[in-house]
Write an enzyme that holds these catalytic residues in place. Sequence first.
Site, mmCIF file in Angstrom:
data_model
loop_
_atom_site.group_PDB
_atom_site.id
_atom_site.type_symbol
_atom_site.label_atom_id
_atom_site.label_comp_id
_atom_site.label_asym_id
_atom_site.label_seq_id
_atom_site.Cartn_x
_atom_site.Cartn_y
_atom_site.Cartn_z
ATOM 1 N N LYS A 177 -15.612 28.027 46.168
ATOM 2 C CA LYS A 177 -14.790 29.149 45.704
ATOM 3 C C LYS A 177 -13.643 28.656 44.827
ATOM 4 O O LYS A 177 -13.351 29.243 43.773
ATOM 5 C CB LYS A 177 -14.267 29.953 46.906
ATOM 6 C CG LYS A 177 -15.365 30.803 47.561
ATOM 7 C CD LYS A 177 -15.032 31.275 48.975
ATOM 8 C CE LYS A 177 -16.264 31.943 49.609
ATOM 9 N NZ LYS A 177 -16.087 32.242 51.039
ATOM 10 N N GLN A 219 -11.654 32.152 55.651
ATOM 11 C CA GLN A 219 -13.054 31.757 55.793
ATOM 12 C C GLN A 219 -13.543 31.980 57.224
ATOM 13 O O GLN A 219 -12.889 31.590 58.183
ATOM 14 C CB GLN A 219 -13.210 30.274 55.398
ATOM 15 C CG GLN A 219 -14.641 29.784 55.388
ATOM 16 C CD GLN A 219 -15.482 30.467 54.318
ATOM 17 O OE1 GLN A 219 -15.054 30.656 53.188
ATOM 18 N NE2 GLN A 219 -16.693 30.868 54.681
ATOM 19 N N ASP A 274 -12.551 40.373 50.478
ATOM 20 C CA ASP A 274 -13.783 40.318 51.275
ATOM 21 C C ASP A 274 -14.260 41.727 51.641
ATOM 22 O O ASP A 274 -15.413 41.915 52.019
ATOM 23 C CB ASP A 274 -13.526 39.533 52.573
ATOM 24 C CG ASP A 274 -14.157 38.147 52.545
ATOM 25 O OD1 ASP A 274 -14.985 37.884 51.659
ATOM 26 O OD2 ASP A 274 -13.813 37.332 53.425
#
Lengths: 299, 299
Positions: B54, B98, B121
Amino acid sequence: MNPPRLLDGKAVAASVLDECRAEAAALKAHGITPGLAVVLVGEDPASQVYVGSKARTCAELGFHSLKIELPAATTQLELLEVVRGLNADPAIHGILVQSPPPKHIDEAAIIRAIDPRKDVDGFHPENVAKLVLEDPTGFVPCTPAGCMKLLEEAGIATTGAEAVVIGRSMIVGKPIALLLVSKAANATVTLAHSRSLDLPAICRRADILIAAVGRPEMVKADWVKPGAVVIDVGINRVADPTKKSGYRLTGDVAYAEVAPRCAAITPVPGGVGPMTIAMLMKNTLQAARQLTGVRSGGV
Amino acid sequence: MNPPRLLDGKAVAASVLDECRAEAAALKAHGITPGLAVVLVGEDPASQVYVGSKARTCAELGFHSLKIELPAATTQLELLEVVRGLNADPAIHGILVQSPPPKHIDEAAIIRAIDPRKDVDGFHPENVAKLVLEDPTGFVPCTPAGCMKLLEEAGIATTGAEAVVIGRSMIVGKPIALLLVSKAANATVTLAHSRSLDLPAICRRADILIAAVGRPEMVKADWVKPGAVVIDVGINRVADPTKKSGYRLTGDVAYAEVAPRCAAITPVPGGVGPMTIAMLMKNTLQAARQLTGVRSGGV
């Protein structure tokens, strides 16, 4: 075929309300009276009837109820102020702003302004998310909750069943689909709608068919698999000169021709309709319990 | 049969990333650099790889990126403090913690602590609700968004199509089902899962079949209607002594036998996988635009 089993919403609603009455009495022993505030903006006659019946049910159960009737010219800011006042009122556990408000009101903004812990309609984004996330502290919208309760009380197994929901509204179709597919119900769920092709064939797959479209008698006999369970959420007014009122109520299902094929079916009226207000009372109790931290009974 | 059309996630992702790069350059003319913060707690090797990739993608696109690596012993409170700091940081538009965090961390509470306007997200309750309510200001979870983008780029019509989604997870199955049934896509959607009966028969109805279960090669040839479009979300490691790594990646679909029946299919790897990170970058741009009020380009 045998006559279908009637899913008697009046009877199930009455028993839910009995439990609510007992639960309210138990909470009173702790000094808590469940309180529901219903806000009505404008003078829509149907809305006045709904609001009146909610207040009456509260009275019958020993709930505190507050009916706030505001003129149609009420501004968005004034309505927001009313909601904020109710959010802060410790005697009020549930808040409901009767839909639809006048056109100059931004209904979504009003719903967002309600304290989600008092959002007994289950329309606040926080409660919508809890429905998706299967978080039981959220409020489930009353009509979908009523449909699930009818299935449950009738002992209709949902695990592995093929459920078809017609109608993808935010307040009925989508929540019912989410409830049916949750780990609590485990149905295989198809969500169909106005853009679906060959709706009759899709509906014929259903072990459990839920009609929530608002089109009178749309679901015909050949849409229904023999032995299916049919839940009719529609409440439509159809002109009928033989009635004193000039209309009769009919569901989304062509009852007379569909019922003989079904294992079980909800009548209209007297099916899902009475469940909605019963589940509103149940949600208000849940709010009272969650806000006060007092648990009692098992409603 | 003709060979199936390959839904090339690598190529579509590359073109999404190209658009993101151009959009980032356009925003820079307004003094804005899109910024993504990725927080990693603990030393899970797979998570480290994801986080690294990322950050690398951010660098390639001219995004600002912040990689915050915290020890596995980080407490809930410490992590909440980090999230609050990122919420307040004007250089950061997107925040991602994460998954999975260490077991002592309450992941849902961490997600709720992220400013929903920075929740790229799409897991915050406010964004979950916006997905249900079809509010385009919300962030759509990256993998479901990637699936929809693959269908769109391939020109696959969804209106009226029968879509079957296998898997009812909060991060893939349910969001994909909600996207497919929305007014933007108009598919008839069946959500199936581990408790569904006769999964092969349910899947055979699908014009568009989405497998999101995490079971290697579960979907066999006879589960797929000839001419169907198959999207394989699964990325499973299967032991393979012929590989240097000792494993190979396989999807939820038995590709070799299924592909010949399909009109189009995603490979694994190289299908949905590359789309996820591309949609994360697109979400970060959306966040930067929404937070700064600067619009430019049409990513």
